[in-house]
Design a protein around this motif. Structure first.
Motif, PDB file in Angstrom:
ATOM      1  N   GLY A 128       0.775  -1.231   0.126  1.00 15.47           N
ATOM      2  CA  GLY A 128      -0.062   0.168   0.015  1.00 15.47           C
ATOM      3  C   GLY A 128       0.671   1.199   0.003  1.00 15.47           C
ATOM      4  N   ALA A 129       0.239   2.453   0.479  1.00 19.10           N
ATOM      5  CA  ALA A 129       1.048   3.685   0.675  1.00 19.10           C
ATOM      6  C   ALA A 129       0.523   4.396   1.596  1.00 19.10           C
ATOM      7  CB  ALA A 129       0.996   4.211  -0.862  1.00 19.10           C
ATOM      8  N   ASP A 130       0.068   3.836   2.704  1.00 20.94           N
ATOM      9  CA  ASP A 130      -0.819   4.621   3.797  1.00 20.94           C
ATOM     10  C   ASP A 130       0.458   5.495   4.253  1.00 20.94           C
ATOM     11  OD1 ASP A 130      -2.975   5.235   5.595  1.00 20.94           O
ATOM     12  OD2 ASP A 130      -1.658   4.601   6.934  1.00 20.94           O
ATOM     13  N   PRO A 131       0.448   6.729   4.990  1.00 23.78           N
ATOM     14  CA  PRO A 131      -0.893   7.335   4.656  1.00 23.78           C
ATOM     15  C   PRO A 131      -0.670   8.512   3.297  1.00 23.78           C
ATOM     16  CG  PRO A 131       0.642   8.715   6.123  1.00 23.78           C
ATOM     17  CD  PRO A 131       1.417   7.428   5.747  1.00 23.78           C
ATOM     18  N   TRP A 132      -0.304   8.078   2.330  1.00 21.96           N
ATOM     19  CA  TRP A 132       0.143   8.739   1.110  1.00 21.96           C
ATOM     20  C   TRP A 132      -0.532   8.110  -0.160  1.00 21.96           C
ATOM     21  CZ3 TRP A 132       5.057   7.474   3.681  1.00 21.96           C
ATOM     22  CH2 TRP A 132       5.517   8.276   4.734  1.00 21.96           C
ATOM     23  N   MET A 169       0.776  -2.447  -5.374  1.00 27.71           N
ATOM     24  CA  MET A 169       0.239  -3.877  -4.857  1.00 27.71           C
ATOM     25  C   MET A 169      -0.410  -3.672  -3.338  1.00 27.71           C
ATOM     26  SD  MET A 169       2.411  -7.171  -3.980  1.00 27.71           S
ATOM     27  CE  MET A 169       3.307  -7.420  -5.571  1.00 27.71           C
ATOM     28  N   THR A 170      -1.396  -4.182  -3.160  1.00 28.00           N
ATOM     29  CA  THR A 170      -2.042  -3.919  -1.839  1.00 28.00           C
ATOM     30  C   THR A 170      -1.653  -5.162  -0.672  1.00 28.00           C
ATOM     31  OG1 THR A 170      -3.994  -5.070  -2.489  1.00 28.00           O
ATOM     32  CG2 THR A 170      -3.979  -2.998  -2.853  1.00 28.00           C
ATOM     33  N   HIS A 203     -10.199  -2.400   4.124  1.00 31.75           N
ATOM     34  CA  HIS A 203      -9.669  -1.267   4.716  1.00 31.75           C
ATOM     35  C   HIS A 203      -9.060  -0.375   3.591  1.00 31.75           C
ATOM     36  CE1 HIS A 203     -10.695  -2.177   8.708  1.00 31.75           C
ATOM     37  NE2 HIS A 203     -10.088  -3.286   9.040  1.00 31.75           N
ATOM     38  N   LEU A 204      -9.107  -0.845   2.556  1.00 29.36           N
ATOM     39  CA  LEU A 204      -8.569   0.327   1.476  1.00 29.36           C
ATOM     40  C   LEU A 204      -9.216   1.294   1.259  1.00 29.36           C
ATOM     41  CD1 LEU A 204      -8.206  -2.564  -1.397  1.00 29.36           C
ATOM     42  CD2 LEU A 204      -6.210  -1.538  -0.111  1.00 29.36           C
ATOM     43  N   PRO A 205      -8.617   2.441   1.274  1.00 31.61           N
ATOM     44  CA  PRO A 205      -9.268   3.874   1.086  1.00 31.61           C
ATOM     45  C   PRO A 205     -10.273   4.099  -0.037  1.00 31.61           C
ATOM     46  CG  PRO A 205      -6.944   4.052   0.414  1.00 31.61           C
ATOM     47  CD  PRO A 205      -7.100   2.537   0.944  1.00 31.61           C
ATOM     48  N   ASP A 206     -11.081   4.719   0.127  1.00 31.35           N
ATOM     49  CA  ASP A 206     -12.188   5.149  -1.041  1.00 31.35           C
ATOM     50  C   ASP A 206     -11.686   5.757  -2.002  1.00 31.35           C
ATOM     51  OD1 ASP A 206     -14.233   4.092   0.528  1.00 31.35           O
ATOM     52  OD2 ASP A 206     -14.760   6.113   1.366  1.00 31.35           O
ATOM     53  N   SER A 207     -10.299   6.594  -1.986  1.00 32.19           N
ATOM     54  CA  SER A 207      -9.790   7.227  -3.028  1.00 32.19           C
ATOM     55  C   SER A 207      -9.010   6.176  -3.925  1.00 32.19           C
ATOM     56  CB  SER A 207      -8.670   8.232  -2.630  1.00 32.19           C
ATOM     57  OG  SER A 207      -7.730   7.494  -1.726  1.00 32.19           O
ATOM     58  N   LEU A 208      -8.615   4.963  -3.205  1.00 35.27           N
ATOM     59  CA  LEU A 208      -8.048   3.864  -4.045  1.00 35.27           C
ATOM     60  C   LEU A 208      -8.866   3.208  -4.895  1.00 35.27           C
ATOM     61  CD1 LEU A 208      -5.135   2.568  -4.826  1.00 35.27           C
ATOM     62  CD2 LEU A 208      -5.727   0.885  -3.200  1.00 35.27           C
ATOM     63  N   LEU A 209      -9.964   2.870  -4.168  1.00 35.43           N
ATOM     64  CA  LEU A 209     -11.110   2.103  -4.968  1.00 35.43           C
ATOM     65  C   LEU A 209     -11.861   3.024  -5.906  1.00 35.43           C
ATOM     66  CD1 LEU A 209     -12.853   0.870  -1.706  1.00 35.43           C
ATOM     67  CD2 LEU A 209     -11.304  -0.621  -3.188  1.00 35.43           C
ATOM     68  N   HIS A 210     -11.821   4.154  -5.987  1.00 27.40           N
ATOM     69  CA  HIS A 210     -12.270   5.023  -7.093  1.00 27.40           C
ATOM     70  C   HIS A 210     -11.477   4.940  -7.943  1.00 27.40           C
ATOM     71  CE1 HIS A 210     -13.887   8.385  -9.287  1.00 27.40           C
ATOM     72  NE2 HIS A 210     -12.818   8.890  -9.222  1.00 27.40           N
ATOM     73  N   TYR A 211     -10.168   4.865  -7.777  1.00 28.05           N
ATOM     74  CA  TYR A 211      -9.228   4.971  -8.760  1.00 28.05           C
ATOM     75  C   TYR A 211      -9.213   3.591  -9.530  1.00 28.05           C
ATOM     76  CZ  TYR A 211      -4.234   4.658 -11.126  1.00 28.05           C
ATOM     77  OH  TYR A 211      -3.280   4.771 -11.840  1.00 28.05           O
ATOM     78  N   ALA A 225     -11.239  -9.175  -0.524  1.00 23.45           N
ATOM     79  CA  ALA A 225     -11.369  -8.799  -1.800  1.00 23.45           C
ATOM     80  C   ALA A 225     -12.604  -9.089  -2.668  1.00 23.45           C
ATOM     81  CB  ALA A 225     -10.015  -9.116  -2.656  1.00 23.45           C
ATOM     82  N   ALA A 226     -13.059 -10.378  -2.513  1.00 24.83           N
ATOM     83  CA  ALA A 226     -14.244 -10.626  -3.368  1.00 24.83           C
ATOM     84  C   ALA A 226     -15.388 -10.088  -2.838  1.00 24.83           C
ATOM     85  CB  ALA A 226     -14.496 -12.186  -3.258  1.00 24.83           C
ATOM     86  N   ARG A 227     -15.376  -9.316  -1.804  1.00 28.31           N
ATOM     87  CA  ARG A 227     -16.601  -8.603  -1.099  1.00 28.31           C
ATOM     88  C   ARG A 227     -16.650  -7.036  -1.513  1.00 28.31           C
ATOM     89  NH1 ARG A 227     -17.026 -11.829   4.444  1.00 28.31           N
ATOM     90  NH2 ARG A 227     -17.896 -13.902   3.727  1.00 28.31           N
ATOM     91  N   LEU A 228     -15.550  -6.654  -2.221  1.00 31.40           N
ATOM     92  CA  LEU A 228     -15.493  -5.403  -2.417  1.00 31.40           C
ATOM     93  C   LEU A 228     -16.554  -4.832  -3.498  1.00 31.40           C
ATOM     94  CD1 LEU A 228     -11.524  -4.997  -2.823  1.00 31.40           C
ATOM     95  CD2 LEU A 228     -12.957  -3.923  -1.026  1.00 31.40           C
TER      96      LEU A 228
END
Length: 281
Positions: free
Chosen positions: A188-192, A209-210, A217-225, A252-255
């Motif tokens: 990931g890249a938390d908090p950046w 890679m996550t 707990h992946l951030p909404d900004s990454l999911l939007h991307y 992951a399957a439930r995202l």
């Protein structure tokens, strides 16, 4: 337990300790950061891992190892038993001794199924060497020659180690200087996260890679991307046993992702990036 049609786990640790006593930082990350149980530090069993992968729909896994021969042996044993299921990620590089290190890397890559090399800027040199430092340039050059992706830890590390060297912004100059380099941020890249996304928009050769990051707990900004411009950029991994494989795949399957986007995340992006392929369903 949730299964998926196909997935590749791009970071699995068959042995976190290499048969040695765990370092203090690893104990701290287990107990203070992940609140891990006993299985956190146990070596993975070949048959149990294959059975778990089969139950979940995971077709292939990349096993993390060190370039040191003792540590490499266990992961390489898995890959030799089932070459269609396992390949290697190689870390433990001494970048302050570039020539012997790169000779050893070239030898391993010539004789074992290596999918990438890995470096963690916070985990060596007291965190004094961000990935834009010239000390990494021999590795980047050799990786381009060998057509090997380089995976770089980004985000604040879980253990109590200096973290600034893992800010994604340090990859800005790397991507510019080495456009041929296949480069992937890992863990990931938390908090950046926003900086990481902006860099991936800017550079075609940069992915993320996550691994070690709970999908729920992946951030909404990454999911939007992932749903928009970054559909081909984000790659799944568990970092088992740090994050158990079953938990990672199930979450992951439930995202809330379209099936095509989920398939890219779980399988197709890794197949293309690490294996130069595009296997059909």
């Amino acid at each position: 337990m949730t299964t998926v049609s196909r997935a590749i786990d791009c970071l699995v640790n068959v042995s976190l300790t290499g048969g040695q006593d765990p370092p203090e930082w690893l104990v701290r990350v287990k107990e203070d950061y992940f609140k891990g149980g006993r299985a956190f530090l146990e070596d993975l069993d070949f048959d149990e891992l294959v059975d778990e992968m089969d139950r979940l729909g995971v077709r292939r896994a990349i096993l993390m190892s060190s370039i040191r021969k003792g540590s490499l042996a266990r992961a390489r044993e898995f890959a030799e038993k089932a070459p269609e299921r396992f390949s290697l990620g190689v870390g433990g590089l001494d970048l302050l001794r570039p020539m012997p290190t790169l000779r050893a890397l070239a030898e391993v890559a010539a004789n074992a199924p290596v999918s990438y090399v890995s470096v963690g800027p916070s985990f060596w040199g007291d965190g004094n060497y961000p990935p834009g430092d010239a000390v990494y340039y021999p590795l980047y050059t050799k990786a381009c020659e060998l057509d090997l992706p380089v995976c770089v830890n980004t985000g604040l590390p879980g253990p109590p180690l200096p973290g600034e060297a893992q800010h994604p912004i340090h990859l800005d100059r790397v991507c510019l200087r080495f456009p041929e380099l296949k480069l992937c941020m890992i863990h990931g890249a938390d908090p950046w996260w926003d900086t990481a996304v902006r860099l991936m928009i800017k550079y075609r050769n940069l992915h993320l890679m996550t691994s070690a990051w709970s999908p729920r707990h992946l951030p909404d900004s990454l999911l939007h991307y992932m749903r928009t411009r970054g559909r081909k950029k984000i790659i799944f991994a568990s970092d088992a046993p740090v994050l158990p494989l079953t938990r990672a795949v199930t979450e992951a399957a439930r995202l809330d992702l379209e099936p095509e986007v989920l398939d890219d995340y779980l399988y197709a992006n890794a197949e293309r990036f690490f294996f130069n392929g595009g296997e059909e369903r």
